[in-house]
Design an enzyme around this catalytic site. Structure first.
Site, PDB file in Angstrom:
ATOM      1  CD  GLU A   1      -2.533  11.606  -2.077  1.00  0.00           C
ATOM      2  OE1 GLU A   1      -3.227  11.766  -1.064  1.00  0.00           O
ATOM      3  OE2 GLU A   1      -2.879  10.891  -3.036  1.00  0.00           O
TER       4      GLU A   1
ATOM      5  CG  ASP B   1      -4.768   9.902  -5.671  1.00  0.00           C
ATOM      6  OD1 ASP B   1      -5.145   8.777  -5.320  1.00  0.00           O
ATOM      7  OD2 ASP B   1      -4.977  10.922  -5.009  1.00  0.00           O
TER       8      ASP B   1
END
Length: 383
Positions: free
Chosen positions: A92, A39
């Site tokens: 990400e 993330d």
């Protein structure tokens, strides 16, 4: 088998922290997972805790956005852990350019295998995702092409858990839902890189059919709704903004049957009412369905070296028509896409055998492209 990691705000300079993170990674990799989805991976390191420059978004990003310390962390985790396994990492990222993406994924840097960029997901907005503009395929195609041409390897996607449904956003989820869903699938699976298919895309699931704010669970949607109210945005307009952009659009339960089929209990979000005709059960029975089209696309991609390893060449990107070639060993495959609901003339003279079409077209003798038509051709090398 893809384990998702959200990094807490750690003091990476503490060797014990790095040791613990490596232990956790080893634990899951030994369990047999295929890799890690990381993330917001390019903002995990801060060079300073001082107040940053004021900004509408990401205040202080000069202290934490794509810092050298981030690259050192990723290189350590790659060399000390990941290289010992047949696994991969996808990160990400936040506001990365293609150059910054390459700094994360070039093989010689030994950091990540690929990253999720968001530039193409920002082509229909002003400043932030809540202020949507009309979707302009030409702008979208330009960004897609730039990432194909400039990034070493792409993680290709059109939907995810934070974005509206692709067929509702980039296609037509009413009159041409099936055709536009197939067209978007063709785009995603014929680009250079690794394609990602978000649950529900394979049957053309649409945005949720929420009727009031009480039906939304996404905390971000409620926060934005309250903020818009403070700015005196009329109720009708702010609810329309939530309907179009809320993350809950992509989080409604998978539509397995005409009754939903996800659970016999009460799901966390209401099942979209269109499950009566958009569901896995119906698509499996229908040989012309979006589901079966995905099967054909995946088989074509997995059995074709051009689509797996080929380079990318933009041939035409204008007037809502996107034509590109994938090239490998002096052979090419050409993708032709009409990204609009209007009939269009194919602007190029193209020759070759048609391998797949969402309208079951057999040749290009008729150069009129139907609404949201997609064609994959095998042809000679395109120089």
């Amino acid at each position: 088998h893809l384990f998702s990691v959200k990094q807490p705000d750690l003091n990476w300079k503490n060797p014990k922290i790095m040791e613990e993170v490596q232990k956790i990674m080893h634990f899951w990799l030994k369990k047999g997972i295929y890799g890690f989805r990381c993330d917001v991976i390019n903002i995990i390191y801060k060079t300073s805790l001082e107040d940053g420059k004021r900004s509408l978004i990401l205040t202080g990003s000069e202290h934490y956005h794509s810092q050298e310390g981030c690259h050192k962390i990723l290189n350590t985790l790659r060399t000390e852990v990941m290289d010992q396994y047949d696994a991969f990492t996808v990160g990400e990222t936040v506001l990365v350019t293609t150059d910054q993406a390459n700094d994360l994924i070039l093989p010689e840097r030994k950091e990540l295998n690929m990253v999720f960029g968001f530039e193409h997901m920002e082509t229909d907005q002003i400043n932030n995702k809540w202020f949507k503009t009309k979707f302009k395929p030409n702008k979208f195609m330009k960004v897609i092409s730039e990432w194909q041409e400039e990034a070493y390897w792409n993680a290709n996607y059109l939907s995810n858990h934070d974005q509206p449904r692709s067929v509702s956003r980039f296609g037509d989820d009413q009159e041409f839902r099936v055709e536009s869903a197939k067209m978007l699938a063709t785009l995603n699976l014929t680009l250079k890189g690794t394609p990602y298919i978000f649950e529900g895309e394979e049957i053309g699931m649409t945005n949720g059919d929420f009727k009031s704010m009480d039906e939304y669970k996404d905390i971000e949607s409620h926060r934005i709704y309250a903020l818009l109210k403070k700015f005196m945005i009329p109720k009708r307009i702010r609810f329309k903004m939530i309907q179009k952009t809320s993350r809950d659009n992509a989080r409604t339960p998978m539509q397995w049957t005409e009754d939903g089929g996800f659970t016999q209990g009460q799901p966390w979000l209401q099942v979209n009412g269109n499950t009566k005709h958009i569901n896995v059960s119906n698509d499996i029975k229908n040989p012309q369905s979006i589901y079966h089209y995905y099967q054909k696309l995946i088989k074509l991609r997995k059995t074709n070296d051009i689509l797996i390893n080929g380079s990318f060449k933009r041939l035409y990107a204008n007037h809502n028509i996107f034509i590109f070639a994938r090239m490998y060993n002096n052979e090419s495959m050409i993708t032709i896409l009409n990204m609009s609901k209007k009939q269009k003339k194919c602007p190029l003279e193209l020759k070759g055998d048609i391998l797949l079409s969402n309208y079951d077209r057999e040749d290009l003798s008729n150069k009129t492209l139907k609404p949201y038509e997609a064609i994959i051709m095998k042809g000679e090398s395109v120089l």
